[in-house]
Scaffold this motif. Structure first.
Motif, PDB file in Angstrom:
ATOM      1  N   SER A 127       0.812  -1.227   0.000  1.00 16.67           N
ATOM      2  CA  SER A 127       0.000   0.000   0.000  1.00 16.67           C
ATOM      3  C   SER A 127       0.841   1.271   0.000  1.00 16.67           C
ATOM      4  O   SER A 127       0.561   2.205  -0.748  1.00 16.67           O
ATOM      5  N   GLU A 128       1.874   1.344   0.834  1.00 18.17           N
ATOM      6  CA  GLU A 128       2.687   2.562   0.886  1.00 18.17           C
ATOM      7  C   GLU A 128       3.438   2.783  -0.424  1.00 18.17           C
ATOM      8  O   GLU A 128       3.574   3.916  -0.890  1.00 18.17           O
ATOM      9  N   LEU A 129       3.917   1.714  -1.025  1.00 14.50           N
ATOM     10  CA  LEU A 129       4.594   1.810  -2.322  1.00 14.50           C
ATOM     11  C   LEU A 129       3.618   2.294  -3.392  1.00 14.50           C
ATOM     12  O   LEU A 129       3.948   3.157  -4.202  1.00 14.50           O
ATOM     13  N   VAL A 130       2.409   1.749  -3.404  1.00 16.49           N
ATOM     14  CA  VAL A 130       1.401   2.180  -4.388  1.00 16.49           C
ATOM     15  C   VAL A 130       1.116   3.665  -4.225  1.00 16.49           C
ATOM     16  O   VAL A 130       1.018   4.400  -5.217  1.00 16.49           O
ATOM     17  N   HIS A 131       0.991   4.126  -2.991  1.00 11.22           N
ATOM     18  CA  HIS A 131       0.768   5.561  -2.755  1.00 11.22           C
ATOM     19  C   HIS A 131       1.894   6.391  -3.375  1.00 11.22           C
ATOM     20  O   HIS A 131       1.645   7.411  -4.016  1.00 11.22           O
ATOM     21  N   LEU A 132       3.136   5.940  -3.179  1.00 14.31           N
ATOM     22  CA  LEU A 132       4.290   6.648  -3.742  1.00 14.31           C
ATOM     23  C   LEU A 132       4.249   6.631  -5.270  1.00 14.31           C
ATOM     24  O   LEU A 132       4.475   7.662  -5.919  1.00 14.31           O
ATOM     25  N   LEU A 133       3.949   5.481  -5.854  1.00 11.09           N
ATOM     26  CA  LEU A 133       3.906   5.372  -7.316  1.00 11.09           C
ATOM     27  C   LEU A 133       2.837   6.286  -7.910  1.00 11.09           C
ATOM     28  O   LEU A 133       3.066   6.926  -8.941  1.00 11.09           O
ATOM     29  N   LEU A 134       1.684   6.348  -7.272  1.00  7.40           N
ATOM     30  CA  LEU A 134       0.613   7.220  -7.767  1.00  7.40           C
ATOM     31  C   LEU A 134       0.965   8.694  -7.588  1.00  7.40           C
ATOM     32  O   LEU A 134       0.620   9.522  -8.422  1.00  7.40           O
ATOM     33  N   LYS A 135       1.660   9.006  -6.532  1.00  9.79           N
ATOM     34  CA  LYS A 135       2.101  10.385  -6.303  1.00  9.79           C
ATOM     35  C   LYS A 135       3.134  10.809  -7.350  1.00  9.79           C
ATOM     36  O   LYS A 135       3.189  11.968  -7.764  1.00  9.79           O
ATOM     37  N   GLN A 136       3.960   9.850  -7.800  1.00  9.73           N
ATOM     38  CA  GLN A 136       5.021  10.134  -8.776  1.00  9.73           C
ATOM     39  C   GLN A 136       4.571   9.895 -10.225  1.00  9.73           C
ATOM     40  O   GLN A 136       5.368  10.007 -11.139  1.00  9.73           O
ATOM     41  N   ASP A 137       3.297   9.525 -10.426  1.00  9.44           N
ATOM     42  CA  ASP A 137       2.749   9.251 -11.753  1.00  9.44           C
ATOM     43  C   ASP A 137       3.544   8.163 -12.479  1.00  9.44           C
ATOM     44  O   ASP A 137       3.895   8.294 -13.655  1.00  9.44           O
ATOM     45  N   LEU A 138       3.801   7.063 -11.773  1.00 10.54           N
ATOM     46  CA  LEU A 138       4.585   5.969 -12.331  1.00 10.54           C
ATOM     47  C   LEU A 138       3.743   4.732 -12.663  1.00 10.54           C
ATOM     48  O   LEU A 138       4.278   3.725 -13.104  1.00 10.54           O
ATOM     49  N   VAL A 139       2.424   4.814 -12.468  1.00  6.90           N
ATOM     50  CA  VAL A 139       1.556   3.658 -12.697  1.00  6.90           C
ATOM     51  C   VAL A 139       0.965   3.730 -14.104  1.00  6.90           C
ATOM     52  O   VAL A 139       0.341   4.716 -14.476  1.00  6.90           O
ATOM     53  N   ASP A 140       1.176   2.659 -14.873  1.00  9.81           N
ATOM     54  CA  ASP A 140       0.643   2.592 -16.237  1.00  9.81           C
ATOM     55  C   ASP A 140      -0.718   1.914 -16.295  1.00  9.81           C
ATOM     56  O   ASP A 140      -1.528   2.203 -17.165  1.00  9.81           O
ATOM     57  N   GLU A 141      -0.940   0.991 -15.375  1.00  6.08           N
ATOM     58  CA  GLU A 141      -2.173   0.211 -15.406  1.00  6.08           C
ATOM     59  C   GLU A 141      -2.545  -0.172 -13.979  1.00  6.08           C
ATOM     60  O   GLU A 141      -1.675  -0.429 -13.140  1.00  6.08           O
ATOM     61  N   ILE A 142      -3.858  -0.219 -13.707  1.00  4.54           N
ATOM     62  CA  ILE A 142      -4.366  -0.668 -12.410  1.00  4.54           C
ATOM     63  C   ILE A 142      -5.367  -1.783 -12.683  1.00  4.54           C
ATOM     64  O   ILE A 142      -6.328  -1.602 -13.440  1.00  4.54           O
ATOM     65  N   ARG A 143      -5.132  -2.936 -12.073  1.00  4.39           N
ATOM     66  CA  ARG A 143      -6.042  -4.073 -12.197  1.00  4.39           C
ATOM     67  C   ARG A 143      -6.695  -4.307 -10.844  1.00  4.39           C
ATOM     68  O   ARG A 143      -6.030  -4.735  -9.898  1.00  4.39           O
TER      69      ARG A 143
END
Length: 197
Positions: A127-143
């Motif tokens: 969860s904490e990593l996902v929060h960081l990735l979304l804050k940094q706009d590093l997520v290409d896809e969410i399943r």
């Protein structure tokens, strides 16, 4: 460039903590571990098999600890997770007996990883990593696998620090048990305006 995909089982109120079992993650006094167990069916099983094909993995330290204590001893069920490279974002550990494990220090390392050559990268749990990735706009896809229940407490997939971003639905299914499976791909910026009545 490598694609980063977040895969998450969540409740209708966004809780993602300990979907697999009562002892999986007791942090914060969480008492609903294993909340997904009664919702499996054939559709769900087929989709999980597809998602468990070979990839590389980006994990937060707590999820890595959970995975490293379990998956090396259950290689017959998910062999890809043992064979793929596990990239772990942490500043507290530097080595592991689990083969193919690489430790990253911060967001810059994730940026470099994303720009490198290699298989796509899956993020499970964390969860904490996902929060960081979304804050940094590093997520290409969410399943997402959205379960028809509300827990009211526990670690959540989204927090208030995510960078605003638009996604498009690329695939969806509803299982016989009411689990909504929805895959979203990053598609651009948020469009705002007035609703015409």
């Amino acid at each position: 460039m490598r694609k980063i995909t977040v895969l998450s089982m969540i409740t209708m109120d966004g809780v993602m903590q300990a979907p697999g079992g009562p002892e999986e993650d007791l942090s914060g006094g969480f008492k609903y571990g294993g909340w997904t167990v009664s919702y499996g069916d054939e559709v769900f099983g087929k989709i999980m098999q597809e998602e468990m094909k070979p990839a590389d993995y980006l994990l937060g330290r707590k999820t890595f600890d959970i995975f490293a204590s379990y998956w090396p001893h259950h290689a017959d069920f998910w062999p890809a997770v043992n064979e793929g490279t596990k990239y772990v974002l942490t500043q507290t550990i530097e080595k592991s007996d689990w083969k193919n494990t690489v430790f990253l220090q911060g967001p810059e390392d994730i940026q470099k990883l994303k720009q490198s050559e290699g298989p796509d990268i899956q993020v499970w749990g964390s969860s904490e990593l996902v929060h960081l990735l979304l804050k940094q706009d590093l997520v290409d896809e969410i399943r997402l696998k959205i379960y028809p229940l509300i827990l009211g407490e526990g670690k959540k997939l989204f927090d208030n620090n995510a960078l605003p971003a638009a996604f498009v639905l690329t695939e969806s299914h509803v299982t016989s048990k009411g689990v909504i499976i929805a895959n979203y791909k990053r598609s651009g910026e948020i469009i705002t305006g007035d609703i015409e009545l």
